[in-house]
Write a protein that holds these residues in place. Structure first.
Motif, PDB file in Angstrom:
ATOM      1  N   UNK A  20     -50.009  19.856-127.520  1.00 47.14           N
ATOM      2  CA  UNK A  20     -49.817  18.168-127.114  1.00 47.14           C
ATOM      3  C   UNK A  20     -51.290  17.607-127.454  1.00 47.14           C
ATOM      4  N   UNK A  21     -51.295  16.983-128.693  1.00 51.65           N
ATOM      5  CA  UNK A  21     -52.435  16.320-128.961  1.00 51.65           C
ATOM      6  C   UNK A  21     -53.654  17.338-129.362  1.00 51.65           C
ATOM      7  N   UNK A  22     -53.204  18.388-129.745  1.00 49.06           N
ATOM      8  CA  UNK A  22     -54.071  19.412-130.324  1.00 49.06           C
ATOM      9  C   UNK A  22     -54.824  20.218-129.122  1.00 49.06           C
ATOM     10  N   UNK A  23     -54.132  20.044-127.734  1.00 49.22           N
ATOM     11  CA  UNK A  23     -54.321  20.798-126.457  1.00 49.22           C
ATOM     12  C   UNK A  23     -53.323  21.793-126.237  1.00 49.22           C
ATOM     13  N   UNK A  24     -53.453  23.029-125.694  1.00 47.61           N
ATOM     14  CA  UNK A  24     -52.392  23.753-125.100  1.00 47.61           C
ATOM     15  C   UNK A  24     -51.775  23.021-124.028  1.00 47.61           C
ATOM     16  N   UNK A  25     -50.364  23.027-123.845  1.00 46.04           N
ATOM     17  CA  UNK A  25     -49.633  22.432-123.148  1.00 46.04           C
ATOM     18  C   UNK A  25     -48.409  23.412-122.576  1.00 46.04           C
ATOM     19  N   UNK A  26     -48.086  23.214-121.264  1.00 42.80           N
ATOM     20  CA  UNK A  26     -47.115  23.904-120.699  1.00 42.80           C
ATOM     21  C   UNK A  26     -45.691  23.095-121.128  1.00 42.80           C
ATOM     22  N   UNK A  27     -44.865  23.893-121.772  1.00 42.62           N
ATOM     23  CA  UNK A  27     -43.366  23.209-122.587  1.00 42.62           C
ATOM     24  C   UNK A  27     -42.705  22.389-121.535  1.00 42.62           C
ATOM     25  N   UNK A  28     -42.211  21.167-121.886  1.00 42.84           N
ATOM     26  CA  UNK A  28     -41.593  20.354-121.182  1.00 42.84           C
ATOM     27  C   UNK A  28     -40.446  20.923-120.224  1.00 42.84           C
ATOM     28  N   UNK A  29     -39.563  21.932-120.731  1.00 38.58           N
ATOM     29  CA  UNK A  29     -38.481  22.559-120.354  1.00 38.58           C
ATOM     30  C   UNK A  29     -39.142  23.341-119.147  1.00 38.58           C
ATOM     31  N   UNK A  30     -40.101  23.942-119.203  1.00 41.37           N
ATOM     32  CA  UNK A  30     -40.807  24.825-118.175  1.00 41.37           C
ATOM     33  C   UNK A  30     -41.072  23.906-116.822  1.00 41.37           C
ATOM     34  N   UNK A  31     -41.678  22.951-117.274  1.00 38.72           N
ATOM     35  CA  UNK A  31     -42.193  21.773-116.071  1.00 38.72           C
ATOM     36  C   UNK A  31     -40.812  21.270-115.421  1.00 38.72           C
ATOM     37  N   UNK A  32     -39.827  20.827-116.319  1.00 35.14           N
ATOM     38  CA  UNK A  32     -38.741  19.971-115.699  1.00 35.14           C
ATOM     39  C   UNK A  32     -37.911  21.119-114.883  1.00 35.14           C
ATOM     40  N   UNK A  33     -37.640  22.189-115.361  1.00 29.05           N
ATOM     41  CA  UNK A  33     -36.730  23.065-114.443  1.00 29.05           C
ATOM     42  C   UNK A  33     -37.403  23.628-113.405  1.00 29.05           C
ATOM     43  N   UNK A  34     -38.744  24.064-113.409  1.00 24.71           N
ATOM     44  CA  UNK A  34     -39.576  24.417-112.015  1.00 24.71           C
ATOM     45  C   UNK A  34     -39.599  23.268-111.054  1.00 24.71           C
ATOM     46  N   UNK A  35     -39.547  21.696-111.822  1.00 22.91           N
ATOM     47  CA  UNK A  35     -39.680  20.912-110.689  1.00 22.91           C
ATOM     48  C   UNK A  35     -38.368  20.599-110.117  1.00 22.91           C
ATOM     49  N   UNK A  36     -37.375  20.740-110.808  1.00 24.84           N
ATOM     50  CA  UNK A  36     -35.984  20.366-110.361  1.00 24.84           C
ATOM     51  C   UNK A  36     -35.811  21.745-109.468  1.00 24.84           C
ATOM     52  N   UNK A  37     -36.129  22.819-109.551  1.00 18.19           N
ATOM     53  CA  UNK A  37     -35.713  24.039-108.682  1.00 18.19           C
ATOM     54  C   UNK A  37     -36.616  23.769-107.431  1.00 18.19           C
ATOM     55  N   UNK A  38     -37.653  23.237-107.340  1.00 13.35           N
ATOM     56  CA  UNK A  38     -38.611  23.058-106.200  1.00 13.35           C
ATOM     57  C   UNK A  38     -38.484  21.616-105.464  1.00 13.35           C
ATOM     58  N   UNK A  39     -37.845  20.850-105.978  1.00 16.54           N
ATOM     59  CA  UNK A  39     -37.541  19.413-105.728  1.00 16.54           C
ATOM     60  C   UNK A  39     -36.952  19.524-104.301  1.00 16.54           C
ATOM     61  N   UNK A  40     -35.850  20.371-103.993  1.00 22.09           N
ATOM     62  CA  UNK A  40     -35.006  20.228-102.884  1.00 22.09           C
ATOM     63  C   UNK A  40     -34.769  21.550-102.358  1.00 22.09           C
ATOM     64  N   UNK A  41     -35.828  22.302-102.022  1.00 25.31           N
ATOM     65  CA  UNK A  41     -35.992  23.593-101.528  1.00 25.31           C
ATOM     66  C   UNK A  41     -35.037  23.862-100.354  1.00 25.31           C
TER      67      UNK A  41
END
Length: 123
Positions: free
Chosen positions: A45-66
């Motif tokens: 993203x903009x020449x920088x390494x970035x964590x893939x959007x799907x990884x962030x989305x899935x992990x957030x969804x899983x931890x949002x309501x534990x």
């Protein structure tokens, strides 16, 4: 004297149960995650390494309501781009609550190394 010892024991036992429940909630309900940067989880993203959007989305969804008493249940979490592996980088993902309302979820990098990124989200 026996009834007062019983009451003290019951109150002490209840206090221990509440304290352990609070500790478990704190440990399980964390909003921070450390993810390795590898060929499967990394995008540019903009020449920088970035964590893939799907990884962030899935992990957030899983931890949002534990736990039923922590947070609210969300689904369809999506992030518009990858989360840059740079301390202080932020990203706003979106999701839907169980009643269909759209919510914004702010995600921020707290620490980044050559091999991993530690990030958290706001619940």
């Amino acid at each position: 004297m026996q009834p007062s010892r019983f009451v003290v024991g019951v109150v002490g036992g209840a206090t221990v149960v509440v304290a352990l429940g609070a500790l478990a909630t704190h440990l399980i309900a964390g909003t921070e995650s450390t993810t390795e940067l590898d060929e499967h989880s990394t995008v540019l993203v903009g020449g920088h390494e970035a964590l893939a959007p799907a990884i962030v989305a899935n992990r957030t969804q899983g931890k949002y309501h534990p736990l039923p008493w922590v947070g609210q249940k969300v689904h369809d979490v999506a992030c518009p781009s990858g989360l840059k592996a740079v301390a202080g980088a932020t990203l706003t993902c979106t999701g839907r609550t169980s009643d269909g309302k759209s919510i914004d979820i702010l995600v921020a990098v707290t620490r980044a190394t050559d091999s991993s990124v530690t990030w958290k989200f706001d619940r």
